[in-house]
Design a protein around this motif. Structure first.
Motif, PDB file in Angstrom:
ATOM      1  N   VAL A   2      40.287  54.409  52.066  1.00  0.00           N
ATOM      2  CA  VAL A   2      39.386  53.742  51.125  1.00  0.00           C
ATOM      3  C   VAL A   2      39.759  54.180  49.715  1.00  0.00           C
ATOM      4  CG1 VAL A   2      36.988  53.414  50.408  1.00  0.00           C
ATOM      5  CG2 VAL A   2      37.505  53.804  52.817  1.00  0.00           C
ATOM      6  N   ILE A   3      40.071  53.215  48.843  1.00  0.00           N
ATOM      7  CA  ILE A   3      40.364  53.508  47.444  1.00  0.00           C
ATOM      8  C   ILE A   3      39.183  53.030  46.625  1.00  0.00           C
ATOM      9  CG2 ILE A   3      41.920  53.014  45.519  1.00  0.00           C
ATOM     10  CD1 ILE A   3      44.105  52.479  47.690  1.00  0.00           C
ATOM     11  N   LYS A   4      38.585  53.947  45.859  1.00  0.00           N
ATOM     12  CA  LYS A   4      37.449  53.571  45.023  1.00  0.00           C
ATOM     13  C   LYS A   4      37.997  53.060  43.696  1.00  0.00           C
ATOM     14  CE  LYS A   4      32.918  55.251  43.694  1.00  0.00           C
ATOM     15  NZ  LYS A   4      31.873  56.242  43.928  1.00  0.00           N
ATOM     16  N   LEU A   5      37.727  51.784  43.383  1.00  0.00           N
ATOM     17  CA  LEU A   5      38.281  51.164  42.169  1.00  0.00           C
ATOM     18  C   LEU A   5      37.354  51.348  40.986  1.00  0.00           C
ATOM     19  CD1 LEU A   5      39.396  47.741  43.696  1.00  0.00           C
ATOM     20  CD2 LEU A   5      40.810  49.766  43.327  1.00  0.00           C
ATOM     21  N   ALA A   6      36.061  51.466  41.268  1.00  0.00           N
ATOM     22  CA  ALA A   6      35.039  51.626  40.228  1.00  0.00           C
ATOM     23  C   ALA A   6      33.794  52.138  40.934  1.00  0.00           C
ATOM     24  CB  ALA A   6      34.789  50.291  39.533  1.00  0.00           C
ATOM     25  N   GLU A   7      32.692  52.265  40.182  1.00  0.00           N
ATOM     26  CA  GLU A   7      31.460  52.851  40.713  1.00  0.00           C
ATOM     27  C   GLU A   7      31.041  52.230  42.064  1.00  0.00           C
ATOM     28  OE1 GLU A   7      30.301  55.545  39.440  1.00  0.00           O
ATOM     29  OE2 GLU A   7      28.790  55.591  41.052  1.00  0.00           O
ATOM     30  N   GLN A 131      23.670  41.139  45.889  1.00  0.00           N
ATOM     31  CA  GLN A 131      24.501  41.243  47.077  1.00  0.00           C
ATOM     32  C   GLN A 131      25.981  41.354  46.690  1.00  0.00           C
ATOM     33  OE1 GLN A 131      23.377  41.686  50.189  1.00  0.00           O
ATOM     34  NE2 GLN A 131      21.407  41.845  49.125  1.00  0.00           N
ATOM     35  N   PRO A 132      26.752  42.131  47.454  1.00  0.00           N
ATOM     36  CA  PRO A 132      28.172  42.311  47.126  1.00  0.00           C
ATOM     37  C   PRO A 132      29.008  41.079  47.486  1.00  0.00           C
ATOM     38  CG  PRO A 132      27.712  43.350  49.212  1.00  0.00           C
ATOM     39  CD  PRO A 132      26.384  42.827  48.692  1.00  0.00           C
ATOM     40  N   ILE A 133      30.294  41.118  47.186  1.00  0.00           N
ATOM     41  CA  ILE A 133      31.266  40.137  47.657  1.00  0.00           C
ATOM     42  C   ILE A 133      32.313  40.905  48.456  1.00  0.00           C
ATOM     43  CG2 ILE A 133      32.996  38.413  47.010  1.00  0.00           C
ATOM     44  CD1 ILE A 133      31.376  37.745  44.564  1.00  0.00           C
ATOM     45  N   VAL A 134      32.710  40.333  49.576  1.00  0.00           N
ATOM     46  CA  VAL A 134      33.732  40.933  50.427  1.00  0.00           C
ATOM     47  C   VAL A 134      34.924  39.984  50.442  1.00  0.00           C
ATOM     48  CG1 VAL A 134      34.311  41.608  52.806  1.00  0.00           C
ATOM     49  CG2 VAL A 134      32.051  42.155  51.871  1.00  0.00           C
ATOM     50  N   SER A 135      36.115  40.501  50.157  1.00  0.00           N
ATOM     51  CA  SER A 135      37.313  39.659  50.097  1.00  0.00           C
ATOM     52  C   SER A 135      38.387  40.208  51.029  1.00  0.00           C
ATOM     53  CB  SER A 135      37.758  39.592  48.633  1.00  0.00           C
ATOM     54  OG  SER A 135      39.133  39.779  48.498  1.00  0.00           O
ATOM     55  N   VAL A 136      38.970  39.335  51.858  1.00  0.00           N
ATOM     56  CA  VAL A 136      39.974  39.727  52.852  1.00  0.00           C
ATOM     57  C   VAL A 136      41.291  39.028  52.510  1.00  0.00           C
ATOM     58  CG1 VAL A 136      40.572  39.757  55.318  1.00  0.00           C
ATOM     59  CG2 VAL A 136      38.154  39.876  54.612  1.00  0.00           C
ATOM     60  N   SER A 137      42.372  39.794  52.383  1.00  0.00           N
ATOM     61  CA  SER A 137      43.697  39.245  52.071  1.00  0.00           C
ATOM     62  C   SER A 137      44.544  39.138  53.328  1.00  0.00           C
ATOM     63  CB  SER A 137      44.419  40.159  51.071  1.00  0.00           C
ATOM     64  OG  SER A 137      43.765  40.133  49.820  1.00  0.00           O
ATOM     65  N   GLY A 148      36.776  44.537  33.466  1.00  0.00           N
ATOM     66  CA  GLY A 148      35.446  45.099  33.247  1.00  0.00           C
ATOM     67  C   GLY A 148      34.391  44.010  33.218  1.00  0.00           C
ATOM     68  N   ASN A 149      33.236  44.354  32.689  1.00  0.00           N
ATOM     69  CA  ASN A 149      32.151  43.373  32.618  1.00  0.00           C
ATOM     70  C   ASN A 149      32.289  42.447  31.406  1.00  0.00           C
ATOM     71  OD1 ASN A 149      30.731  44.022  35.043  1.00  0.00           O
ATOM     72  ND2 ASN A 149      30.149  45.936  34.049  1.00  0.00           N
ATOM     73  N   LYS A 150      33.209  42.804  30.522  1.00  0.00           N
ATOM     74  CA  LYS A 150      33.523  41.923  29.393  1.00  0.00           C
ATOM     75  C   LYS A 150      34.982  41.511  29.494  1.00  0.00           C
ATOM     76  CE  LYS A 150      30.100  43.896  26.290  1.00  0.00           C
ATOM     77  NZ  LYS A 150      29.908  44.943  25.272  1.00  0.00           N
ATOM     78  N   ARG A 151      35.284  40.294  29.100  1.00  0.00           N
ATOM     79  CA  ARG A 151      36.631  39.740  29.211  1.00  0.00           C
ATOM     80  C   ARG A 151      37.687  40.590  28.501  1.00  0.00           C
ATOM     81  NH1 ARG A 151      39.008  35.002  30.701  1.00  0.00           N
ATOM     82  NH2 ARG A 151      37.049  33.943  31.158  1.00  0.00           N
ATOM     83  N   GLY A 170      26.748  45.525  43.165  1.00  0.00           N
ATOM     84  CA  GLY A 170      25.921  46.340  42.281  1.00  0.00           C
ATOM     85  C   GLY A 170      26.344  46.187  40.838  1.00  0.00           C
ATOM     86  N   LEU A 171      26.611  47.321  40.204  1.00  0.00           N
ATOM     87  CA  LEU A 171      26.997  47.371  38.787  1.00  0.00           C
ATOM     88  C   LEU A 171      28.293  46.608  38.530  1.00  0.00           C
ATOM     89  CD1 LEU A 171      26.568  51.226  38.372  1.00  0.00           C
ATOM     90  CD2 LEU A 171      25.045  49.440  37.426  1.00  0.00           C
ATOM     91  N   ASP A 172      29.125  46.480  39.565  1.00  0.00           N
ATOM     92  CA  ASP A 172      30.460  45.878  39.410  1.00  0.00           C
ATOM     93  C   ASP A 172      30.509  44.405  39.788  1.00  0.00           C
ATOM     94  OD1 ASP A 172      31.580  48.320  38.606  1.00  0.00           O
ATOM     95  OD2 ASP A 172      31.873  48.938  40.691  1.00  0.00           O
TER      96      ASP A 172
END
Ligand code: MD5
Ligand code: FE
Length: 206
Positions: A2-7, A131-137, A148-151, A170-172
């Protein structure tokens, strides 16, 4: 791993690999009912990736803009139902990283050919950002751009390989993100193509 990319963003390397062939078989079944198609935008451009959906609601884009619909505008039929395997996978890994009670009602399926990418954007067509989003490649690898949260915030870049799952919430949840144009490459299960499943709980629409 598991790689944590952000909070509240996680990259789970290779976790869907053991069931990848089954996921691709489900995609083939879904697309026999609701085929991949090129969607256009309000401004008349094409969305690069070919798309279809499964689940109660599907994401569509046309001259009227972006929205979720219960009916596939190409077939005038409901979107194919979400396979149990899809829902189980999304819920299992959402829960693993702390998003309990995630029950996706929509799964967008993107198909990328060589040279196709997706520009930096936010996913904000849903009515529930809790609710989160789950993405599968699946298939050919891609470089995703995680902003980030701004462009204007400087993005980081991460390789997404076959079987990788990214989960953010959540925050992300409203972070800008994109996919760099796919390189010409070959994958033994998908040929030159990359597939991505994005699972969402849209909240109440209409
Ligand atoms: C894709 N699709 O690969 C991407 C997967 C979409 C879309 O963006 O809206 O259909 S989601 C890419 C992603 C990865 C990691 C974090 C974030 C998005 N994010 O913070 O939003 O077809
Ligand atoms: Fe997105």
């Amino acid at each position: 791993t598991v790689i944590k990319l952000a909070e509240q963003s996680y990259l789970l390397k290779g976790v869907a690999q053991p069931i990848a062939e089954n996921l691709l078989t489900e995609i083939t079944h879904i697309t026999s009912l609701s085929p991949f198609r090129q969607m256009s935008t309000k401004s008349g451009y094409y969305v690069g990736a070919k798309m279809t959906n499964c689940g109660d609601l599907g994401w569509v884009s046309d001259h009227k803009g972006y929205r979720y619909t219960a009916i596939d505008p190409l077939t005038n039929m409901p979107w194919p139902s979400m396979p149990g395997l899809f829902e189980t996978l999304a819920e299992k890994y959402a829960s693993l990283v702390g998003f309990h009670h995630f029950h996706p009602n929509a799964c967008l399926i993107n198909q990328y050919a060589p040279g196709i990418g997706m520009g930096l954007h936010q996913d904000k067509d849903e009515n529930d950002y809790t609710q989160p989003i789950v993405s599968v490649s699946l298939g050919v690898s891609a470089i995703f751009q995680f902003g980030g949260n701004k462009r204007n915030e400087k993005p980081s870049y991460h390789l997404l390989n076959h079987g990788d799952i990214v989960i953010w919430g959540g925050l992300d949840r409203l972070r800008f993100h994109g996919i760099q144009p796919i390189k010409l490459a070959h994958h033994n299960l998908t040929g030159q193509l990359r597939y991505n499943l994005t699972f969402r709980d849209t909240g109440t629409i209409i």
